[in-house]
Design a protein around this motif. Structure first.
Motif, PDB file in Angstrom:
ATOM      1  N   CYS A 126       4.724   7.385  -1.322  1.00 34.50           N
ATOM      2  CA  CYS A 126       5.881   6.516  -1.138  1.00 34.50           C
ATOM      3  C   CYS A 126       5.439   5.064  -1.084  1.00 34.50           C
ATOM      4  O   CYS A 126       4.322   4.756  -0.684  1.00 34.50           O
ATOM      5  CB  CYS A 126       6.610   6.867   0.158  1.00 34.50           C
ATOM      6  N   ASP A 127       6.338   4.181  -1.478  1.00 36.02           N
ATOM      7  CA  ASP A 127       6.115   2.745  -1.373  1.00 36.02           C
ATOM      8  C   ASP A 127       7.283   2.178  -0.587  1.00 36.02           C
ATOM      9  O   ASP A 127       8.427   2.269  -1.034  1.00 36.02           O
ATOM     10  CB  ASP A 127       6.024   2.107  -2.750  1.00 36.02           C
ATOM     11  N   GLN A 128       6.995   1.649   0.583  1.00 37.26           N
ATOM     12  CA  GLN A 128       8.015   1.097   1.483  1.00 37.26           C
ATOM     13  C   GLN A 128       9.149   2.097   1.703  1.00 37.26           C
ATOM     14  O   GLN A 128      10.325   1.746   1.663  1.00 37.26           O
ATOM     15  CB  GLN A 128       8.532  -0.237   0.952  1.00 37.26           C
ATOM     16  N   GLY A 129       8.772   3.351   1.884  1.00 42.14           N
ATOM     17  CA  GLY A 129       9.735   4.397   2.186  1.00 42.14           C
ATOM     18  C   GLY A 129      10.393   5.051   0.992  1.00 42.14           C
ATOM     19  O   GLY A 129      11.115   6.035   1.143  1.00 42.14           O
ATOM     20  N   SER A 130      10.170   4.533  -0.198  1.00 43.16           N
ATOM     21  CA  SER A 130      10.767   5.113  -1.404  1.00 43.16           C
ATOM     22  C   SER A 130       9.762   6.031  -2.095  1.00 43.16           C
ATOM     23  O   SER A 130       8.619   5.626  -2.360  1.00 43.16           O
ATOM     24  CB  SER A 130      11.186   4.021  -2.385  1.00 43.16           C
TER      25      SER A 130
ATOM     26  N   ARG B 168      -2.558   3.453  -8.628  1.00 45.81           N
ATOM     27  CA  ARG B 168      -2.686   3.347  -7.169  1.00 45.81           C
ATOM     28  C   ARG B 168      -2.851   4.724  -6.528  1.00 45.81           C
ATOM     29  O   ARG B 168      -3.601   4.879  -5.561  1.00 45.81           O
ATOM     30  CB  ARG B 168      -1.485   2.598  -6.592  1.00 45.81           C
ATOM     31  N   MET B 169      -2.181   5.718  -7.074  1.00 46.37           N
ATOM     32  CA  MET B 169      -2.330   7.072  -6.554  1.00 46.37           C
ATOM     33  C   MET B 169      -3.751   7.576  -6.775  1.00 46.37           C
ATOM     34  O   MET B 169      -4.351   8.188  -5.884  1.00 46.37           O
ATOM     35  CB  MET B 169      -1.290   7.998  -7.195  1.00 46.37           C
ATOM     36  N   LEU B 170      -4.307   7.311  -7.955  1.00 50.38           N
ATOM     37  CA  LEU B 170      -5.684   7.715  -8.224  1.00 50.38           C
ATOM     38  C   LEU B 170      -6.652   6.975  -7.304  1.00 50.38           C
ATOM     39  O   LEU B 170      -7.624   7.557  -6.821  1.00 50.38           O
ATOM     40  CB  LEU B 170      -6.036   7.463  -9.693  1.00 50.38           C
TER      41      LEU B 170
ATOM     42  N   MET C 136       0.831  -1.192   0.000  1.00 50.26           N
ATOM     43  CA  MET C 136       0.000   0.000   0.000  1.00 50.26           C
ATOM     44  C   MET C 136       0.869   1.246   0.000  1.00 50.26           C
ATOM     45  O   MET C 136       1.897   1.296   0.666  1.00 50.26           O
ATOM     46  CB  MET C 136      -0.906   0.010   1.229  1.00 50.26           C
ATOM     47  N   LEU C 137       0.437   2.211  -0.745  1.00 51.43           N
ATOM     48  CA  LEU C 137       1.160   3.478  -0.774  1.00 51.43           C
ATOM     49  C   LEU C 137       0.933   4.229   0.526  1.00 51.43           C
ATOM     50  O   LEU C 137      -0.155   4.197   1.087  1.00 51.43           O
ATOM     51  CB  LEU C 137       0.655   4.350  -1.922  1.00 51.43           C
ATOM     52  N   THR C 138       1.968   4.914   0.951  1.00 48.75           N
ATOM     53  CA  THR C 138       1.794   5.837   2.067  1.00 48.75           C
ATOM     54  C   THR C 138       1.781   7.237   1.483  1.00 48.75           C
ATOM     55  O   THR C 138       2.475   7.537   0.505  1.00 48.75           O
ATOM     56  CB  THR C 138       2.917   5.702   3.117  1.00 48.75           C
ATOM     57  N   ILE C 139       0.954   8.063   2.070  1.00 51.80           N
ATOM     58  CA  ILE C 139       0.764   9.431   1.602  1.00 51.80           C
ATOM     59  C   ILE C 139       1.148  10.368   2.731  1.00 51.80           C
ATOM     60  O   ILE C 139       0.753  10.152   3.874  1.00 51.80           O
ATOM     61  CB  ILE C 139      -0.714   9.679   1.234  1.00 51.80           C
ATOM     62  N   GLN C 140       1.931  11.382   2.417  1.00 54.61           N
ATOM     63  CA  GLN C 140       2.262  12.383   3.426  1.00 54.61           C
ATOM     64  C   GLN C 140       2.143  13.768   2.830  1.00 54.61           C
ATOM     65  O   GLN C 140       2.366  13.971   1.639  1.00 54.61           O
ATOM     66  CB  GLN C 140       3.661  12.176   3.996  1.00 54.61           C
ATOM     67  N   SER C 141       1.763  14.708   3.662  1.00 53.95           N
ATOM     68  CA  SER C 141       1.685  16.100   3.222  1.00 53.95           C
ATOM     69  C   SER C 141       3.073  16.634   2.933  1.00 53.95           C
ATOM     70  O   SER C 141       4.025  16.312   3.653  1.00 53.95           O
ATOM     71  CB  SER C 141       1.019  16.948   4.301  1.00 53.95           C
ATOM     72  N   VAL C 142       3.182  17.426   1.896  1.00 49.13           N
ATOM     73  CA  VAL C 142       4.452  18.038   1.517  1.00 49.13           C
ATOM     74  C   VAL C 142       4.523  19.433   2.116  1.00 49.13           C
ATOM     75  O   VAL C 142       3.580  20.224   2.005  1.00 49.13           O
ATOM     76  CB  VAL C 142       4.590  18.117  -0.019  1.00 49.13           C
ATOM     77  N   THR C 143       5.644  19.714   2.768  1.00 54.61           N
ATOM     78  CA  THR C 143       5.973  21.057   3.250  1.00 54.61           C
ATOM     79  C   THR C 143       7.390  21.361   2.791  1.00 54.61           C
ATOM     80  O   THR C 143       8.067  20.486   2.240  1.00 54.61           O
ATOM     81  CB  THR C 143       5.909  21.149   4.790  1.00 54.61           C
ATOM     82  N   LYS C 144       7.842  22.564   3.049  1.00 57.24           N
ATOM     83  CA  LYS C 144       9.219  22.895   2.662  1.00 57.24           C
ATOM     84  C   LYS C 144      10.236  22.091   3.459  1.00 57.24           C
ATOM     85  O   LYS C 144      11.393  22.008   3.083  1.00 57.24           O
ATOM     86  CB  LYS C 144       9.472  24.395   2.797  1.00 57.24           C
TER      87      LYS C 144
END
Length: 138
Positions: free
Chosen positions: A51-55, A88-90, A1-9
């Motif tokens: 990310c997938d498994q941290g990548s 998968r992102m969609l 499963m993909l992990t999703i994180q918010s992007v900040t600077k």
């Protein structure tokens, strides 16, 4: 499963995200990244790293109002393409907003465009993932 994180600077992959953003979208279609980061602090705006498994595999920029979620940008890293990550992102977007209409822009497959083949591939990708024409073009 993909992990999703918010992007900040301060996101660890911010350099990679900027490189992908600059290579995936023509300059005329790119909103300055500093502006995207600033707007992403507001409600209804999601700047996301996938990310997938941290990548790191890709990025998305979503704008949500009421029951409508617009995918402004979606890009998969060049070394990660054709591995199902875009689909998968969609799927993740649809899971995040199950009661929303999810929309995006699809380039017309203009016969005179230098990147016609790429445009057709993108269109076909979105069609395979449940998107279709709205019945109008700009």
């Amino acid at each position: 499963m993909l992990t999703i994180q918010s992007v900040t600077k301060h996101t660890a992959d911010i350099g990679t995200i900027k490189e992908l953003f600059n290579s995936a979208f023509p300059e005329a279609e790119r909103i300055p990244i500093w502006f995207l980061l600033r707007k992403a602090r507001k409600e209804g705006i999601d700047f996301l790293a996938c990310c997938d498994q941290g990548s790191f595999v890709g990025m998305m920029y979503l704008i949500t109002r009421k029951d409508l979620t617009f995918i402004l940008y979606l890009a998969v890293g060049s070394g990660m393409r054709s591995k199902g990550y875009g689909s998968r992102m969609l799927e993740q977007v649809k899971a995040m907003y199950p009661h929303h209409r999810v929309i995006l822009n699809i380039e017309a497959p203009d016969d005179s465009a230098d990147n016609r083949v790429q445009r057709v591939k993108r269109r076909d990708f979105y069609f395979r993932n449940g998107f279709g024409p709205a019945g109008f073009t700009l």
